[in-house]
Design a protein around this motif. Sequence first.
Motif, PDB file in Angstrom:
ATOM      1  N   VAL A   1       0.835  -1.205   0.000  1.00 14.63           N
ATOM      2  CA  VAL A   1       0.000   0.000   0.000  1.00 14.63           C
ATOM      3  C   VAL A   1       0.871   1.255   0.000  1.00 14.63           C
ATOM      4  O   VAL A   1       1.786   1.389   0.815  1.00 14.63           O
ATOM      5  CB  VAL A   1      -0.922   0.013   1.248  1.00 14.63           C
ATOM      6  N   GLY A   2       0.579   2.159  -0.914  1.00 17.08           N
ATOM      7  CA  GLY A   2       1.226   3.472  -0.938  1.00 17.08           C
ATOM      8  C   GLY A   2       0.221   4.500  -0.464  1.00 17.08           C
ATOM      9  O   GLY A   2      -0.880   4.585  -1.020  1.00 17.08           O
ATOM     10  N   PHE A   3       0.554   5.257   0.581  1.00 17.55           N
ATOM     11  CA  PHE A   3      -0.416   6.196   1.150  1.00 17.55           C
ATOM     12  C   PHE A   3       0.103   7.625   0.980  1.00 17.55           C
ATOM     13  O   PHE A   3       1.171   7.975   1.478  1.00 17.55           O
ATOM     14  CB  PHE A   3      -0.653   5.876   2.631  1.00 17.55           C
ATOM     15  N   ILE A   4      -0.697   8.462   0.321  1.00 19.12           N
ATOM     16  CA  ILE A   4      -0.296   9.842   0.019  1.00 19.12           C
ATOM     17  C   ILE A   4      -1.181  10.810   0.796  1.00 19.12           C
ATOM     18  O   ILE A   4      -2.403  10.820   0.610  1.00 19.12           O
ATOM     19  CB  ILE A   4      -0.416  10.098  -1.503  1.00 19.12           C
ATOM     20  N   GLY A   5      -0.585  11.594   1.685  1.00 18.33           N
ATOM     21  CA  GLY A   5      -1.333  12.616   2.442  1.00 18.33           C
ATOM     22  C   GLY A   5      -1.509  12.228   3.892  1.00 18.33           C
ATOM     23  O   GLY A   5      -2.451  11.521   4.259  1.00 18.33           O
TER      24      GLY A   5
ATOM     25  N   ALA B   1       4.916   4.971  -6.391  1.00 16.74           N
ATOM     26  CA  ALA B   1       4.188   4.085  -7.324  1.00 16.74           C
ATOM     27  C   ALA B   1       5.072   2.969  -7.864  1.00 16.74           C
ATOM     28  O   ALA B   1       4.573   1.955  -8.341  1.00 16.74           O
ATOM     29  CB  ALA B   1       3.628   4.912  -8.480  1.00 16.74           C
ATOM     30  N   GLU B   2       6.387   3.157  -7.772  1.00 16.43           N
ATOM     31  CA  GLU B   2       7.287   2.136  -8.312  1.00 16.43           C
ATOM     32  C   GLU B   2       7.251   0.843  -7.482  1.00 16.43           C
ATOM     33  O   GLU B   2       7.534  -0.231  -7.989  1.00 16.43           O
ATOM     34  CB  GLU B   2       8.723   2.685  -8.384  1.00 16.43           C
ATOM     35  N   THR B   3       6.888   0.966  -6.187  1.00 15.13           N
ATOM     36  CA  THR B   3       6.913  -0.233  -5.326  1.00 15.13           C
ATOM     37  C   THR B   3       5.527  -0.649  -4.827  1.00 15.13           C
ATOM     38  O   THR B   3       5.411  -1.640  -4.115  1.00 15.13           O
ATOM     39  CB  THR B   3       7.800   0.017  -4.085  1.00 15.13           C
ATOM     40  N   CYS B   4       4.487   0.131  -5.157  1.00 15.92           N
ATOM     41  CA  CYS B   4       3.162  -0.138  -4.563  1.00 15.92           C
ATOM     42  C   CYS B   4       2.150  -0.554  -5.634  1.00 15.92           C
ATOM     43  O   CYS B   4       2.156  -0.008  -6.741  1.00 15.92           O
ATOM     44  CB  CYS B   4       2.657   1.098  -3.836  1.00 15.92           C
ATOM     45  N   ASN B   5       1.255  -1.473  -5.274  1.00 16.19           N
ATOM     46  CA  ASN B   5       0.205  -1.864  -6.229  1.00 16.19           C
ATOM     47  C   ASN B   5      -1.186  -1.422  -5.783  1.00 16.19           C
ATOM     48  O   ASN B   5      -2.165  -1.640  -6.471  1.00 16.19           O
ATOM     49  CB  ASN B   5       0.241  -3.375  -6.509  1.00 16.19           C
ATOM     50  N   LEU B   6      -1.269  -0.795  -4.580  1.00 13.89           N
ATOM     51  CA  LEU B   6      -2.509  -0.114  -4.175  1.00 13.89           C
ATOM     52  C   LEU B   6      -2.111   1.269  -3.654  1.00 13.89           C
ATOM     53  O   LEU B   6      -1.365   1.374  -2.677  1.00 13.89           O
ATOM     54  CB  LEU B   6      -3.234  -0.902  -3.071  1.00 13.89           C
ATOM     55  N   ILE B   7      -2.581   2.293  -4.334  1.00 14.12           N
ATOM     56  CA  ILE B   7      -2.225   3.662  -3.948  1.00 14.12           C
ATOM     57  C   ILE B   7      -3.462   4.353  -3.388  1.00 14.12           C
ATOM     58  O   ILE B   7      -4.530   4.340  -4.019  1.00 14.12           O
ATOM     59  CB  ILE B   7      -1.665   4.439  -5.155  1.00 14.12           C
ATOM     60  N   ILE B   8      -3.315   4.904  -2.188  1.00 11.08           N
ATOM     61  CA  ILE B   8      -4.428   5.606  -1.539  1.00 11.08           C
ATOM     62  C   ILE B   8      -4.060   7.079  -1.434  1.00 11.08           C
ATOM     63  O   ILE B   8      -2.956   7.424  -0.988  1.00 11.08           O
ATOM     64  CB  ILE B   8      -4.708   5.011  -0.149  1.00 11.08           C
ATOM     65  N   THR B   9      -4.982   7.953  -1.873  1.00 14.60           N
ATOM     66  CA  THR B   9      -4.746   9.397  -1.732  1.00 14.60           C
ATOM     67  C   THR B   9      -5.723   9.961  -0.713  1.00 14.60           C
ATOM     68  O   THR B   9      -6.910   9.632  -0.712  1.00 14.60           O
ATOM     69  CB  THR B   9      -4.910  10.114  -3.093  1.00 14.60           C
ATOM     70  N   MET B  10      -5.203  10.802   0.192  1.00 17.65           N
ATOM     71  CA  MET B  10      -6.040  11.461   1.205  1.00 17.65           C
ATOM     72  C   MET B  10      -5.509  12.876   1.357  1.00 17.65           C
ATOM     73  O   MET B  10      -4.864  13.222   2.349  1.00 17.65           O
ATOM     74  CB  MET B  10      -5.961  10.683   2.532  1.00 17.65           C
ATOM     75  N   VAL B  11      -5.763  13.700   0.330  1.00 17.47           N
ATOM     76  CA  VAL B  11      -5.256  15.072   0.334  1.00 17.47           C
ATOM     77  C   VAL B  11      -6.434  16.034   0.491  1.00 17.47           C
ATOM     78  O   VAL B  11      -7.429  15.672   1.134  1.00 17.47           O
ATOM     79  CB  VAL B  11      -4.356  15.323  -0.902  1.00 17.47           C
ATOM     80  N   GLY B  12      -6.352  17.262  -0.035  1.00 18.69           N
ATOM     81  CA  GLY B  12      -7.386  18.237   0.284  1.00 18.69           C
ATOM     82  C   GLY B  12      -8.544  18.249  -0.699  1.00 18.69           C
ATOM     83  O   GLY B  12      -9.593  17.640  -0.488  1.00 18.69           O
TER      84      GLY B  12
ATOM     85  N   VAL C   1      -4.241  -0.535  -8.318  1.00 15.31           N
ATOM     86  CA  VAL C   1      -5.527   0.040  -7.903  1.00 15.31           C
ATOM     87  C   VAL C   1      -5.244   1.364  -7.204  1.00 15.31           C
ATOM     88  O   VAL C   1      -4.297   1.473  -6.417  1.00 15.31           O
ATOM     89  CB  VAL C   1      -6.281  -0.919  -6.954  1.00 15.31           C
ATOM     90  N   TRP C   2      -6.056   2.374  -7.501  1.00 17.06           N
ATOM     91  CA  TRP C   2      -5.955   3.687  -6.853  1.00 17.06           C
ATOM     92  C   TRP C   2      -7.278   3.970  -6.142  1.00 17.06           C
ATOM     93  O   TRP C   2      -8.325   4.000  -6.784  1.00 17.06           O
ATOM     94  CB  TRP C   2      -5.649   4.762  -7.894  1.00 17.06           C
ATOM     95  N   ALA C   3      -7.232   4.117  -4.822  1.00 16.85           N
ATOM     96  CA  ALA C   3      -8.426   4.509  -4.069  1.00 16.85           C
ATOM     97  C   ALA C   3      -8.233   5.948  -3.594  1.00 16.85           C
ATOM     98  O   ALA C   3      -7.366   6.216  -2.762  1.00 16.85           O
ATOM     99  CB  ALA C   3      -8.630   3.579  -2.879  1.00 16.85           C
ATOM    100  N   ASP C   4      -9.038   6.855  -4.141  1.00 17.37           N
ATOM    101  CA  ASP C   4      -8.970   8.246  -3.676  1.00 17.37           C
ATOM    102  C   ASP C   4      -9.991   8.427  -2.560  1.00 17.37           C
ATOM    103  O   ASP C   4     -11.193   8.343  -2.796  1.00 17.37           O
ATOM    104  CB  ASP C   4      -9.256   9.219  -4.821  1.00 17.37           C
ATOM    105  N   MET C   5      -9.493   8.695  -1.349  1.00 15.56           N
ATOM    106  CA  MET C   5     -10.371   8.808  -0.181  1.00 15.56           C
ATOM    107  C   MET C   5     -10.606  10.263   0.223  1.00 15.56           C
ATOM    108  O   MET C   5     -11.324  10.545   1.180  1.00 15.56           O
ATOM    109  CB  MET C   5      -9.790   7.984   0.973  1.00 15.56           C
TER     110      MET C   5
END
Length: 300
Positions: A6-10, A57-68, A92-96
């Motif tokens: 899981v890659g988590f952004i924010g 993104a180079e190492t993750c296959n599920l990316i989650i974004t939790m920004v503004g 997979v990209w889940a924008d939360m």
Amino acid sequence: MKTWNVGFIGLGIMGRSMSKNIHKGGFPVTVWNRTAHKMDEAARWGAETAASPKELAETCNLIITMVGDTPDVEEVALGEHGFLHAAKPGTVWADMSTISPDATVRLARTAAEKGVRMLDAPVSGGDVGARNGTLSIMVGGEADVLEEVRPVLETMGTIVHCGPAGAGQTVKACNQILCGLNLLGMVEAMALAKKSGVDLEKMLEVTTRGAGGSWALSNLGPRIVRGDLAPGFSVKFQQKDLRIVLGEAERLQLPLLGTATVHQLLRSVQAHGGDEDGTHALVRVMEQLGRVSITPRNEE
Ligand code: NAP
């Protein structure tokens, strides 16, 4: 079962707890945050850190974004260092984050062109829900993609699949309409009670149990009585969400009179420097409009 990296952004108020809950659920987590020092805490609980969304993104296959807001999601996805430039097909990209449903549909299409499967998965439940892993998560997108990543999302809360791409954000917009109008109903009821000389606590005791009850009345009503206007959920964010709602209303040519009124009233809170106050600071506008003191501060 597929292994999710899981890659988590924010790592803001919400993201820092949500990413930690994913880690506690047994999934490896890599984080990225624009303000780099906010990644220190995550590194202490065991997250890997990335230098950019693209590197993540180079190492993750599920990316989650939790920004503004919508432009922020576009920035981390498609900007110079955006993760969509490096995400592998099948990711997979889940924008939360809470963003525009319309923009979400466009982002899902852009992602699909790169072989990335997007879900919109905004949340309700605030910082407390984020900490406790009890968020209400409303998901738009393909049902089979949701089923694949469900074990990861379940570490953060309870999931309802609402429909195709954008449907999660549309349900979140509905939620924000209700939050706004319940807020207005609450401060109007409090103004009437106070101006009539009825005890506010008695009024709340009765109405929270009745057909007029709401989350706002039960949770924010007592805070108003105490004069505590700290967020919870800030005016600034509620205004962002109501702009999204009113943007959709414009696109659909739908008159939303109540929502527009709440948006304008909260603008008055902002004009008085209340951007960072909780949304229940709407009571201040009611006090001015009705020449009535509702919170203890005004009685001093
Ligand atoms: P927050 O504390 O303000 O955090 C926002 C995060 O997004 C920070 O990590 C910030 O990075 C990052 N960010 C913002 N713009 C960015 C950009 N252009 N590029 C890269 N990173 C950017 O917000 P929050 O309360 O966690 O809320 C996040 C989302 O959840 C919002 O969409 C909000 O509406 C929604 N939400 C919030 C709540 C709540 O109760 N707080 C409840 C439900 C939904 P920096 O650290 O560098 O600023």
